[in-house]
Design an enzyme around this catalytic site. Structure first.
Site, PDB file in Angstrom:
ATOM      1  N   TYR A  32       0.831  -1.202   0.000  1.00 32.47           N
ATOM      2  CA  TYR A  32       0.000   0.000   0.000  1.00 32.47           C
ATOM      3  C   TYR A  32       0.864   1.250   0.000  1.00 32.47           C
ATOM      4  O   TYR A  32       2.083   1.186   0.175  1.00 32.47           O
ATOM      5  CB  TYR A  32      -0.954  -0.007   1.198  1.00 32.47           C
ATOM      6  CG  TYR A  32      -0.310   0.303   2.547  1.00 32.47           C
ATOM      7  CD1 TYR A  32       0.490  -0.639   3.190  1.00 32.47           C
ATOM      8  CD2 TYR A  32      -0.500   1.534   3.162  1.00 32.47           C
ATOM      9  CE1 TYR A  32       1.069  -0.354   4.420  1.00 32.47           C
ATOM     10  CE2 TYR A  32       0.077   1.825   4.395  1.00 32.47           C
ATOM     11  CZ  TYR A  32       0.861   0.877   5.022  1.00 32.47           C
ATOM     12  OH  TYR A  32       1.445   1.159   6.227  1.00 32.47           O
ATOM     13  N   GLU A 184      12.580   3.222  14.132  1.00 32.54           N
ATOM     14  CA  GLU A 184      11.477   4.062  13.663  1.00 32.54           C
ATOM     15  C   GLU A 184      10.290   3.822  14.581  1.00 32.54           C
ATOM     16  O   GLU A 184      10.387   3.035  15.533  1.00 32.54           O
ATOM     17  CB  GLU A 184      11.115   3.760  12.201  1.00 32.54           C
ATOM     18  CG  GLU A 184      10.602   2.351  11.969  1.00 32.54           C
ATOM     19  CD  GLU A 184      10.098   2.105  10.540  1.00 32.54           C
ATOM     20  OE1 GLU A 184       9.802   3.061   9.809  1.00 32.54           O
ATOM     21  OE2 GLU A 184       9.980   0.915  10.170  1.00 32.54           O
ATOM     22  N   LEU A 208      11.002   1.537   7.099  1.00 28.26           N
ATOM     23  CA  LEU A 208      10.322   2.036   5.913  1.00 28.26           C
ATOM     24  C   LEU A 208      10.964   3.374   5.508  1.00 28.26           C
ATOM     25  O   LEU A 208      11.070   4.277   6.338  1.00 28.26           O
ATOM     26  CB  LEU A 208       8.832   2.254   6.181  1.00 28.26           C
ATOM     27  CG  LEU A 208       8.123   2.641   4.877  1.00 28.26           C
ATOM     28  CD1 LEU A 208       7.771   1.399   4.071  1.00 28.26           C
ATOM     29  CD2 LEU A 208       6.908   3.478   5.122  1.00 28.26           C
TER      30      LEU A 208
HETATM   31  N1  PDD Z   1       2.778   4.945   7.521  1.00 30.26           N
HETATM   32  N2  PDD Z   1       7.509   3.963   9.034  1.00 30.26           N
HETATM   33  C1  PDD Z   1       6.406   3.189   9.006  1.00 30.26           C
HETATM   34  C2  PDD Z   1       6.475   1.820   9.583  1.00 30.26           C
HETATM   35  C3  PDD Z   1       5.221   3.689   8.433  1.00 30.26           C
HETATM   36  O1  PDD Z   1       4.127   2.911   8.391  1.00 30.26           O
HETATM   37  C4  PDD Z   1       5.200   5.014   7.914  1.00 30.26           C
HETATM   38  C5  PDD Z   1       3.962   5.617   7.309  1.00 30.26           C
HETATM   39  C6  PDD Z   1       6.375   5.781   7.981  1.00 30.26           C
HETATM   40  C7  PDD Z   1       6.452   7.186   7.417  1.00 30.26           C
HETATM   41  O2  PDD Z   1       6.429   7.176   5.998  1.00 30.26           O
HETATM   42  P1  PDD Z   1       5.851   8.425   5.171  1.00 30.26           P
HETATM   43  O3  PDD Z   1       6.604   9.625   5.622  1.00 30.26           O
HETATM   44  O4  PDD Z   1       6.129   8.092   3.751  1.00 30.26           O
HETATM   45  O5  PDD Z   1       4.381   8.511   5.487  1.00 30.26           O
HETATM   46  C8  PDD Z   1       7.517   5.212   8.536  1.00 30.26           C
HETATM   47  C9  PDD Z   1       1.545   5.385   6.912  1.00 30.26           C
HETATM   48  C10 PDD Z   1       1.247   6.831   7.084  1.00 30.26           C
HETATM   49  C11 PDD Z   1       0.420   4.458   7.358  1.00 30.26           C
HETATM   50  O6  PDD Z   1       0.702   3.290   7.532  1.00 30.26           O
HETATM   51  O7  PDD Z   1      -0.725   4.907   7.476  1.00 30.26           O
END
Ligand code: PDD
Length: 292
Positions: A32, A184, A208
């Site tokens: 996703y 993270e 991620l």
């Molecule tokens: N999640 N690390 C993890 C495990 C994440 O699930 C997310 C984002 C991030 C931050 O990534 P980004 O800056 O690209 O949103 C880091 C999304 C928002 C979610 O699962 O809803």
């Protein structure tokens, strides 16, 4: 009424259904993305598209749509759902691709099935003023996820359980610790300010690669804020001057309490204030079509 995209059609959310044989439902066999759109304009679209491709490659699933088709679908959704989003037309897109639906439940990839493609867009709620005033609490927890956390897989059970453990402890996020290093959050990346430098863990299979993280690093570099991608020992977290978590939906959130202890002064710090302003200005540029 909310409109969604499912397998080639735009339809009302209530009418969108997938078969119970879908491998996303049975195995969590899918990936996703979450993509903000400010003023109806996709934020960092090439970066999200590349990460989607990397996730699909990671699970050996062909991309069911071309770049242009993805863009057309998502922009159409943003237009259809514009009214609900209010004057700023800020929305967040959730899109998901699973390996599809096969009659027999079998772990190995079925032949000749079509991927299931789903997307929806929803208004982004306004930021909670209490966060800018007080920050949030976080806890540290052992990272018990798999070793391909760089794939944005829908299989999020460890993240769900860890986040709930944080919430049960009165915290907004869990900062995950692997081999003594802070990696993270359950759905966010991590930044720490120490010795007048901004630090974030380097990209690896255990993390991620956040789009917000990359933009924060870019904004820091462009604005003379010293920053490093470097390991962050869990034991060093209590001495951090500031801790932040970042994500597309939460943006940049100051952590002012960790495991029940005060971080820094206990209030959102000056580095966070400066980065929040830079981030807000960047979003304004996106809305005006001068940045993406
Ligand atoms: N999640 N690390 C993890 C495990 C994440 O699930 C997310 C984002 C991030 C931050 O990534 P980004 O800056 O690209 O949103 C880091 C999304 C928002 C979610 O699962 O809803």
């Amino acid at each position: 009424m909310a409109w969604v995209y499912l397998n080639g059609r735009i339809l009302p959310l209530e009418e969108a259904c997938v078969p119970v044989t879908d491998r996303g439902f049975l195995f969590g066999d899918g990936v996703y993305e979450v993509i903000p759109a400010y003023g109806g304009r996709l934020f960092r679209w090439p970066h999200h598209l590349q990460r989607l491709q990397n996730s699909l490659d990671g699970i050996r699933l062909a991309n069911p749509l071309s770049d242009a088709q993805w863009r057309d679908v998502l922009e159409e959704l943003l237009v259809r759902n514009r009214e609900e989003a209010g004057a700023d037309n800020d929305q967040a897109i959730y899109l998901q691709v699973t390996r599809g639906s096969a009659p027999k439940r079998d772990h190995c990839f079925p032949r000749e099935i079509r991927a299931t493609v789903y997307a929806l867009s929803q208004p982004i709620p306004p930021p909670d003023p209490a966060i800018a005033r007080d920050g949030v609490a976080a806890v540290t927890l052992a990272d018990n996820r798999w070793s391909r956390c760089d794939i944005k897989a829908v299989t999020l059970l460890p993240n769900v359980l860890l986040r709930q453990q944080a919430v049960d402890a009165g915290a907004a996020e869990a900062i995950l610790i692997r081999d003594g290093n802070a990696i993270e959050g359950t759905s966010s990346n991590l930044f720490v300010v120490r010795d007048n430098r901004l630090c974030t863990p380097p990209k690896s299979d255990y993390m991620l690669p956040g789009i917000t993280r990359d933009l924060v690093l870019e904004l820091a570099a462009d604005n003379g804020m010293a920053c490093d991608e470097t390991e962050i020992r869990a034991a060093s977290l209590p001495q951090a001057e500031e801790i932040w978590i970042t994500s597309s939906t939460r943006e940049i959130v100051p952590v002012t309490r960790l495991d029940g202890r005060t971080i820094g002064t206990g209030e959102p710090g000056p580095w966070w204030r400066k980065m929040s302003e830079l981030y807000r200005d960047y979003k304004t540029e996106v809305r005006a079509g001068r940045a993406h």
